[in-house]
Write a protein that holds these residues in place. Structure first.
Motif, PDB file in Angstrom:
ATOM      1  N   LEU A 287       0.819  -1.206  -0.120  1.00  9.44           N
ATOM      2  CA  LEU A 287       0.042   0.082  -0.081  1.00  9.44           C
ATOM      3  C   LEU A 287       1.004   1.306   0.053  1.00  9.44           C
ATOM      4  O   LEU A 287       0.448   2.298  -0.354  1.00  9.44           O
ATOM      5  CB  LEU A 287      -1.079  -0.043   1.264  1.00  9.44           C
ATOM      6  CG  LEU A 287      -2.015  -1.020   1.213  1.00  9.44           C
ATOM      7  CD1 LEU A 287      -2.690  -1.094   2.324  1.00  9.44           C
ATOM      8  CD2 LEU A 287      -3.268  -0.460   0.027  1.00  9.44           C
ATOM      9  N   GLU A 288       2.267   1.224   0.567  1.00 12.72           N
ATOM     10  CA  GLU A 288       2.958   2.279   0.496  1.00 12.72           C
ATOM     11  C   GLU A 288       3.308   2.872  -1.174  1.00 12.72           C
ATOM     12  O   GLU A 288       3.446   4.008  -1.229  1.00 12.72           O
ATOM     13  CB  GLU A 288       4.370   2.132   1.214  1.00 12.72           C
ATOM     14  CG  GLU A 288       4.031   2.004   2.775  1.00 12.72           C
ATOM     15  CD  GLU A 288       5.409   1.751   3.620  1.00 12.72           C
ATOM     16  OE1 GLU A 288       6.440   1.557   2.772  1.00 12.72           O
ATOM     17  OE2 GLU A 288       5.411   1.744   4.970  1.00 12.72           O
ATOM     18  N   TYR A 289       3.369   1.685  -1.634  1.00 13.25           N
ATOM     19  CA  TYR A 289       3.609   1.991  -3.180  1.00 13.25           C
ATOM     20  C   TYR A 289       2.262   2.056  -4.186  1.00 13.25           C
ATOM     21  O   TYR A 289       2.557   2.702  -5.228  1.00 13.25           O
ATOM     22  CB  TYR A 289       4.613   0.809  -3.546  1.00 13.25           C
ATOM     23  CG  TYR A 289       6.218   0.985  -3.384  1.00 13.25           C
ATOM     24  CD1 TYR A 289       7.048   1.627  -4.161  1.00 13.25           C
ATOM     25  CD2 TYR A 289       6.545   0.385  -2.155  1.00 13.25           C
ATOM     26  CE1 TYR A 289       8.163   1.920  -3.935  1.00 13.25           C
ATOM     27  CE2 TYR A 289       7.983   0.689  -1.592  1.00 13.25           C
ATOM     28  CZ  TYR A 289       8.852   0.999  -2.525  1.00 13.25           C
ATOM     29  OH  TYR A 289      10.115   1.350  -2.424  1.00 13.25           O
ATOM     30  N   LEU A 290       1.610   1.191  -3.893  1.00  8.17           N
ATOM     31  CA  LEU A 290       0.335   1.420  -4.648  1.00  8.17           C
ATOM     32  C   LEU A 290      -1.071   1.480  -3.792  1.00  8.17           C
ATOM     33  O   LEU A 290      -1.554   0.492  -3.391  1.00  8.17           O
ATOM     34  CB  LEU A 290       0.333  -0.056  -5.237  1.00  8.17           C
ATOM     35  CG  LEU A 290       0.943  -0.289  -6.602  1.00  8.17           C
ATOM     36  CD1 LEU A 290       0.842  -2.049  -7.108  1.00  8.17           C
ATOM     37  CD2 LEU A 290       0.506   0.625  -7.819  1.00  8.17           C
ATOM     38  N   PRO A 291      -1.322   2.676  -3.442  1.00 15.17           N
ATOM     39  CA  PRO A 291      -2.209   2.985  -2.274  1.00 15.17           C
ATOM     40  C   PRO A 291      -3.742   2.685  -2.910  1.00 15.17           C
ATOM     41  O   PRO A 291      -4.673   1.942  -1.994  1.00 15.17           O
ATOM     42  CB  PRO A 291      -2.517   4.642  -2.249  1.00 15.17           C
ATOM     43  CG  PRO A 291      -1.126   5.069  -2.837  1.00 15.17           C
ATOM     44  CD  PRO A 291      -0.579   3.896  -3.670  1.00 15.17           C
ATOM     45  N   ASP A 292      -3.957   2.331  -4.166  1.00 17.94           N
ATOM     46  CA  ASP A 292      -5.154   2.030  -4.822  1.00 17.94           C
ATOM     47  C   ASP A 292      -5.172   0.488  -4.346  1.00 17.94           C
ATOM     48  O   ASP A 292      -6.488  -0.050  -4.518  1.00 17.94           O
ATOM     49  CB  ASP A 292      -5.413   2.371  -6.189  1.00 17.94           C
ATOM     50  CG  ASP A 292      -5.484   3.839  -6.473  1.00 17.94           C
ATOM     51  OD1 ASP A 292      -5.790   4.481  -5.439  1.00 17.94           O
ATOM     52  OD2 ASP A 292      -5.316   4.272  -7.632  1.00 17.94           O
ATOM     53  N   LEU A 293      -4.398  -0.344  -3.946  1.00 22.15           N
ATOM     54  CA  LEU A 293      -4.573  -1.648  -3.517  1.00 22.15           C
ATOM     55  C   LEU A 293      -5.620  -1.702  -2.507  1.00 22.15           C
ATOM     56  O   LEU A 293      -6.174  -2.994  -2.246  1.00 22.15           O
ATOM     57  CB  LEU A 293      -3.403  -2.349  -3.482  1.00 22.15           C
ATOM     58  CG  LEU A 293      -2.403  -2.899  -4.393  1.00 22.15           C
ATOM     59  CD1 LEU A 293      -1.097  -3.300  -3.899  1.00 22.15           C
ATOM     60  CD2 LEU A 293      -3.188  -4.018  -5.093  1.00 22.15           C
ATOM     61  N   GLY A 294      -5.713  -0.704  -1.664  1.00 21.57           N
ATOM     62  CA  GLY A 294      -6.681  -0.719  -0.642  1.00 21.57           C
ATOM     63  C   GLY A 294      -8.135  -1.024  -1.186  1.00 21.57           C
ATOM     64  O   GLY A 294      -8.947  -1.361  -0.150  1.00 21.57           O
ATOM     65  N   ASN A 295      -8.328  -0.710  -2.378  1.00 24.85           N
ATOM     66  CA  ASN A 295      -9.713  -1.090  -2.863  1.00 24.85           C
ATOM     67  C   ASN A 295      -9.951  -2.358  -3.479  1.00 24.85           C
ATOM     68  O   ASN A 295     -11.015  -2.593  -4.035  1.00 24.85           O
ATOM     69  CB  ASN A 295     -10.008   0.200  -3.965  1.00 24.85           C
ATOM     70  CG  ASN A 295      -9.936   1.560  -3.448  1.00 24.85           C
ATOM     71  OD1 ASN A 295     -10.413   1.963  -2.153  1.00 24.85           O
ATOM     72  ND2 ASN A 295      -9.371   2.591  -4.055  1.00 24.85           N
ATOM     73  N   CYS A 296      -8.957  -2.964  -3.437  1.00 24.71           N
ATOM     74  CA  CYS A 296      -8.997  -4.335  -3.989  1.00 24.71           C
ATOM     75  C   CYS A 296      -9.242  -5.562  -2.994  1.00 24.71           C
ATOM     76  O   CYS A 296      -8.586  -5.413  -1.978  1.00 24.71           O
ATOM     77  CB  CYS A 296      -7.862  -4.558  -4.806  1.00 24.71           C
ATOM     78  SG  CYS A 296      -7.402  -3.432  -6.097  1.00 24.71           S
ATOM     79  N   ALA A 297      -9.938  -6.537  -3.334  1.00 24.97           N
ATOM     80  CA  ALA A 297     -10.153  -7.420  -2.430  1.00 24.97           C
ATOM     81  C   ALA A 297      -9.152  -8.690  -2.454  1.00 24.97           C
ATOM     82  O   ALA A 297      -9.041  -9.080  -3.823  1.00 24.97           O
ATOM     83  CB  ALA A 297     -11.607  -8.211  -2.706  1.00 24.97           C
ATOM     84  N   CYS A 298      -8.429  -9.157  -1.519  1.00 25.50           N
ATOM     85  CA  CYS A 298      -7.973 -10.038  -1.547  1.00 25.50           C
ATOM     86  C   CYS A 298      -8.359 -11.461  -1.422  1.00 25.50           C
ATOM     87  O   CYS A 298      -9.221 -11.486  -0.499  1.00 25.50           O
ATOM     88  CB  CYS A 298      -6.522 -10.081  -0.603  1.00 25.50           C
ATOM     89  SG  CYS A 298      -5.469  -8.928  -0.921  1.00 25.50           S
ATOM     90  N   ILE A 299      -8.271 -12.529  -2.139  1.00 23.12           N
ATOM     91  CA  ILE A 299      -9.231 -13.766  -2.178  1.00 23.12           C
ATOM     92  C   ILE A 299      -8.446 -14.882  -1.470  1.00 23.12           C
ATOM     93  O   ILE A 299      -9.222 -15.736  -0.845  1.00 23.12           O
ATOM     94  CB  ILE A 299      -9.816 -13.928  -3.517  1.00 23.12           C
ATOM     95  CG1 ILE A 299      -8.797 -14.406  -4.478  1.00 23.12           C
ATOM     96  CG2 ILE A 299     -10.781 -12.996  -3.707  1.00 23.12           C
ATOM     97  CD1 ILE A 299      -9.541 -14.752  -5.635  1.00 23.12           C
ATOM     98  N   ARG A 300      -7.264 -14.686  -1.688  1.00 21.94           N
ATOM     99  CA  ARG A 300      -6.478 -16.130  -1.049  1.00 21.94           C
ATOM    100  C   ARG A 300      -5.078 -15.709  -0.460  1.00 21.94           C
ATOM    101  O   ARG A 300      -4.240 -14.671  -1.430  1.00 21.94           O
ATOM    102  CB  ARG A 300      -6.379 -17.134  -2.280  1.00 21.94           C
ATOM    103  CG  ARG A 300      -5.704 -18.500  -1.856  1.00 21.94           C
ATOM    104  CD  ARG A 300      -5.908 -19.762  -2.835  1.00 21.94           C
ATOM    105  NE  ARG A 300      -5.132 -19.312  -4.089  1.00 21.94           N
ATOM    106  CZ  ARG A 300      -4.185 -20.094  -4.206  1.00 21.94           C
ATOM    107  NH1 ARG A 300      -3.598 -20.946  -3.253  1.00 21.94           N
ATOM    108  NH2 ARG A 300      -3.561 -19.866  -5.149  1.00 21.94           N
ATOM    109  N   ALA A 301      -4.305 -16.486   0.292  1.00 20.12           N
ATOM    110  CA  ALA A 301      -3.132 -16.380   0.764  1.00 20.12           C
ATOM    111  C   ALA A 301      -2.576 -17.633   1.057  1.00 20.12           C
ATOM    112  O   ALA A 301      -3.185 -18.650   1.241  1.00 20.12           O
ATOM    113  CB  ALA A 301      -3.120 -15.551   2.020  1.00 20.12           C
TER     114      ALA A 301
END
Length: 374
Positions: A287-301
């Motif tokens: 998120l420090e490099y790509l703040p817009d990732l905060g609007n994306c849903a992570c579905i698996r780790a």
């Protein structure tokens, strides 16, 4: 099985299947032994990047040679690999890191590897979602991405067309003339190639390999969100830290429209449990490099275990203490990239034929203690 193979390969990951194809094409009778599903170990856990890395001259030679082999291989069926030539942008956060960008650019030019320095305005034209204030970057357009399990299956299928046989079973012992499986079955083979990552140490205790646990996350589908693989310059330093947990910004677009987010390294850690604290650090860094990732849903780790050597280079060649054992392991985080070159070098040694690059830097007999990373 009622048959003696010229070569038995333990492990049907991407390195093992690449070795099987190379040796089967040369006319060897090849058996591939797998205790799980094809590509189920480190292959399934990896990011799938095919990248040039320059942490040492030997690493640069191996990754570049293998990248060229991949460029040729995927032309046969790019869709079978989910191949994307997205390129890599090494992101520089400040003027000091731009000096490192210039060094990498000069080194790549000296080895005829295409790259171009990006000023800040050019960086944001290519990746507008990056946070403001970055200094620039280095674009390496030849880097690419595959989906490793599919590539491993494709390599296996091609090897089988040349006569290789896939055998299921857990190898527990390497014998002088083959291997013994967990159920007691013995399979005969003149040479045994250990291509099973960190598991090779269970068959040959004392190998200079330790696990490096890694975590990755993947998002839902967001086509067009990201165009290139993005990597922070601190990645290389963190990748080879001798001790302690490290996290680096490393994201890539997948052919599916998903975004793969990494990465972490935990030297000496062999557990496979997902650690929420590590995931949190990965996401904070991303998120420090790509703040817009905060609007994306992570579905698996998930997690995986890299097979790491002290000098960051794989072990490719004969095991010095047992003449029938050969090694193709220790690739750390570059097993996907270097699988094809590993197969090329291993076959050159087994078959006593010329190789495109010298194999000496990767021999298991090299003095590993003299080339450790800080």
């Amino acid at each position: 099985m009622g048959k003696t193979f010229d070569v038995l390969i333990v492990g049907a990951g991407i390195v093992g299947t690449a070795c099987a194809l190379e040796l089967a094409k040369a006319g060897c009778s090849v058996g591939i032994l797998e205790g799980d599903t094809v590509g189920s170990g480190a292959t399934a856990a990896g990011m799938g990047h095919i990248v040039v890395m320059d942490d040492s001259p030997a690493q640069l030679a191996l990754t570049r040679h293998s990248q060229l082999l991949w460029d040729e291989l995927v032309q046969e069926a790019p869709g079978q690999h989910e191949y994307t030539r997205c390129g890599t942008i090494w992101v520089a956060a400040n003027a000091e890191e731009m000096q490192e960008i210039e060094r990498k650019h000069s080194l790549y030019a000296a080895h005829t590897i295409p790259s171009s320095i990006l000023e800040a305005t050019q960086l944001y034209e290519l990746e507008p979602r990056l946070r403001p204030g970055l200094a620039g970057g280095l674009l390496v357009p030849g880097d690419s991405v595959v989906y490793p399990p599919r590539s491993a299956n494709w390599l296996l299928q091609q090897a089988q067309k040349h006569g290789a046989r896939l055998l299921y079973g857990q190898v527990t012992h390497v014998l002088n003339d083959g291997v013994r499986l967990e159920d007691g079955q013995v399979i005969s083979g003149a040479k045994v190639v250990l291509a099973n990552g960190v598991q090779a140490t269970t068959l040959v205790p004392g190998l200079p390999i330790e696990p490096k646990k890694g975590h990755l996350l993947i998002t839902d589908r967001y086509p067009g969100f990201l165009r290139h693989q993005l990597v922070e310059l601190g990645y290389v330093k963190n990748a080879h830290a001798a001790s302690g947990d490290t996290v680096s910004f490393n994201v890539q677009p997948r052919a599916t429209g998903q975004i793969l987010i990494g990465s972490s390294r935990q030297p000496g850690v062999a557990s496979r449990e997902i650690e929420q604290s590590i995931l949190a650090k990965i996401l904070v860094g991303a998120l420090e490099y790509l703040p817009d990732l905060g609007n994306c849903a992570c579905i698996r780790a998930w997690t995986g275990l890299r097979a790491a050597t002290p000098d960051g280079l794989p072990l490719i060649g004969p095991y010095p203490e047992r003449e029938n054992i050969w090694l193709a392991t220790g690739h750390e985080g570059l097993g996907i990239t270097t699988s094809l070159s590993t197969a090329h070098l291993l076959a050159a040694q087994i078959l006593a034929r010329p190789s495109a690059i010298p194999w000496e830097p990767y021999l298991p007999t090299r003095k590993l203690e003299e080339a450790t990373h800080g």
